[in-house]
Design a protein around this motif. Structure first.
Motif, PDB file in Angstrom:
ATOM      1  N   MET A 180      42.896  61.814  48.449  1.00 30.69           N
ATOM      2  CA  MET A 180      43.740  62.926  48.604  1.00 30.69           C
ATOM      3  C   MET A 180      43.270  64.303  48.229  1.00 30.69           C
ATOM      4  O   MET A 180      42.326  64.324  47.395  1.00 30.69           O
ATOM      5  N   THR A 215      47.016  66.340  41.612  1.00 32.14           N
ATOM      6  CA  THR A 215      46.283  65.496  42.676  1.00 32.14           C
ATOM      7  C   THR A 215      45.782  64.398  42.337  1.00 32.14           C
ATOM      8  O   THR A 215      46.208  63.378  42.946  1.00 32.14           O
ATOM      9  N   THR A 227      47.387  60.490  43.437  1.00 30.76           N
ATOM     10  CA  THR A 227      46.713  59.512  44.127  1.00 30.76           C
ATOM     11  C   THR A 227      46.740  58.332  43.611  1.00 30.76           C
ATOM     12  O   THR A 227      47.102  57.250  44.191  1.00 30.76           O
TER      13      THR A 227
END
Length: 93
Positions: free
Chosen positions: A64, A50, A54
Protein backbone atom coordinates in the motif's frame (compact mmCIF):
# COMPACT_ATOMS: atom_id res chain seq x y z
CA UNK A 1 4.65 20.78 2.99
CA UNK A 2 5.32 21.60 -0.69
CA UNK A 3 8.41 23.55 0.27
CA UNK A 4 9.95 20.81 2.39
CA UNK A 5 9.97 17.79 0.06
CA UNK A 6 12.29 16.88 -2.81
CA UNK A 7 9.73 15.77 -5.37
CA UNK A 8 6.17 16.96 -6.04
CA UNK A 9 3.78 15.68 -8.71
CA UNK A 10 1.83 18.35 -10.57
CA UNK A 11 -1.15 17.92 -12.90
CA UNK A 12 -0.13 20.26 -15.73
CA UNK A 13 -3.22 19.90 -17.93
CA UNK A 14 -5.05 17.30 -20.01
CA UNK A 15 -4.37 14.72 -17.29
CA UNK A 16 -0.60 14.97 -17.75
CA UNK A 17 1.60 14.83 -14.65
CA UNK A 18 5.04 16.34 -14.26
CA UNK A 19 7.40 15.82 -11.35
CA UNK A 20 9.00 19.02 -10.06
CA UNK A 21 11.35 19.93 -7.25
CA UNK A 22 9.76 20.89 -3.96
CA UNK A 23 10.11 24.48 -2.80
CA UNK A 24 9.51 27.54 -4.93
CA UNK A 25 8.68 25.62 -8.12
CA UNK A 26 6.04 23.45 -6.43
CA UNK A 27 4.54 26.41 -4.60
CA UNK A 28 4.35 28.38 -7.86
CA UNK A 29 2.31 25.55 -9.47
CA UNK A 30 0.03 25.41 -6.42
CA UNK A 31 -0.49 29.18 -6.42
CA UNK A 32 -1.36 29.02 -10.14
CA UNK A 33 -4.19 26.61 -9.25
CA UNK A 34 -2.61 23.32 -10.33
CA UNK A 35 -3.20 20.17 -8.31
CA UNK A 36 -0.03 18.95 -6.56
CA UNK A 37 0.62 15.63 -4.84
CA UNK A 38 3.24 14.15 -2.55
CA UNK A 39 3.96 10.48 -1.82
CA UNK A 40 3.77 9.39 1.82
CA UNK A 41 7.43 8.39 1.97
CA UNK A 42 8.19 12.14 2.11
CA UNK A 43 5.92 12.56 5.16
CA UNK A 44 7.14 10.45 8.10
CA UNK A 45 3.88 10.47 10.12
CA UNK A 46 1.80 9.53 7.09
CA UNK A 47 4.28 6.78 6.23
CA UNK A 48 3.86 5.40 9.76
CA UNK A 49 0.07 5.41 9.38
CA UNK A 50 0.34 3.65 6.02
CA UNK A 51 2.56 0.95 7.54
CA UNK A 52 0.08 0.42 10.39
CA UNK A 53 -2.98 0.29 8.12
CA UNK A 54 -1.19 -2.18 5.84
CA UNK A 55 -0.44 -4.42 8.82
CA UNK A 56 -3.98 -4.05 10.20
CA UNK A 57 -5.37 -5.22 6.85
CA UNK A 58 -3.03 -8.22 6.85
CA UNK A 59 -1.22 -7.07 3.71
CA UNK A 60 2.47 -7.49 3.10
CA UNK A 61 4.77 -4.52 3.70
CA UNK A 62 4.86 -2.29 0.64
CA UNK A 63 1.45 -3.44 -0.64
CA UNK A 64 0.00 0.00 0.00
CA UNK A 65 1.09 3.58 -0.54
CA UNK A 66 -0.52 6.90 0.19
CA UNK A 67 -0.44 10.33 -1.40
CA UNK A 68 -1.61 13.76 -0.37
CA UNK A 69 -3.24 15.96 -3.01
CA UNK A 70 -3.72 19.72 -2.69
CA UNK A 71 -5.11 22.42 -4.94
CA UNK A 72 -6.30 26.01 -4.69
CA UNK A 73 -8.33 25.72 -7.86
CA UNK A 74 -10.28 23.06 -9.69
CA UNK A 75 -8.85 19.57 -9.68
CA UNK A 76 -6.23 19.03 -12.34
CA UNK A 77 -7.06 15.35 -12.51
CA UNK A 78 -9.32 14.49 -15.43
CA UNK A 79 -12.10 11.93 -15.08
CA UNK A 80 -10.42 8.53 -14.95
CA UNK A 81 -10.44 5.10 -13.38
CA UNK A 82 -7.55 3.56 -11.51
CA UNK A 83 -6.14 0.09 -11.99
CA UNK A 84 -5.88 -0.46 -8.25
CA UNK A 85 -8.16 -0.28 -5.24
CA UNK A 86 -8.11 3.03 -3.41
CA UNK A 87 -10.00 5.27 -1.05
CA UNK A 88 -9.89 9.00 -0.39
CA UNK A 89 -10.20 11.08 2.73
CA UNK A 90 -11.34 14.63 2.02
CA UNK A 91 -9.87 16.95 4.63
CA UNK A 92 -11.37 20.18 3.35
CA UNK A 93 -13.11 21.26 0.20
Amino acid sequence: MLSSVNSVGVFVGDGAVRMVQGGDEAIRHYEEGRTCFIRSDHIPRLAECTTQITADLGLHKGAMHTEIFCSKGKSGATMHSDYDINFALLVRG
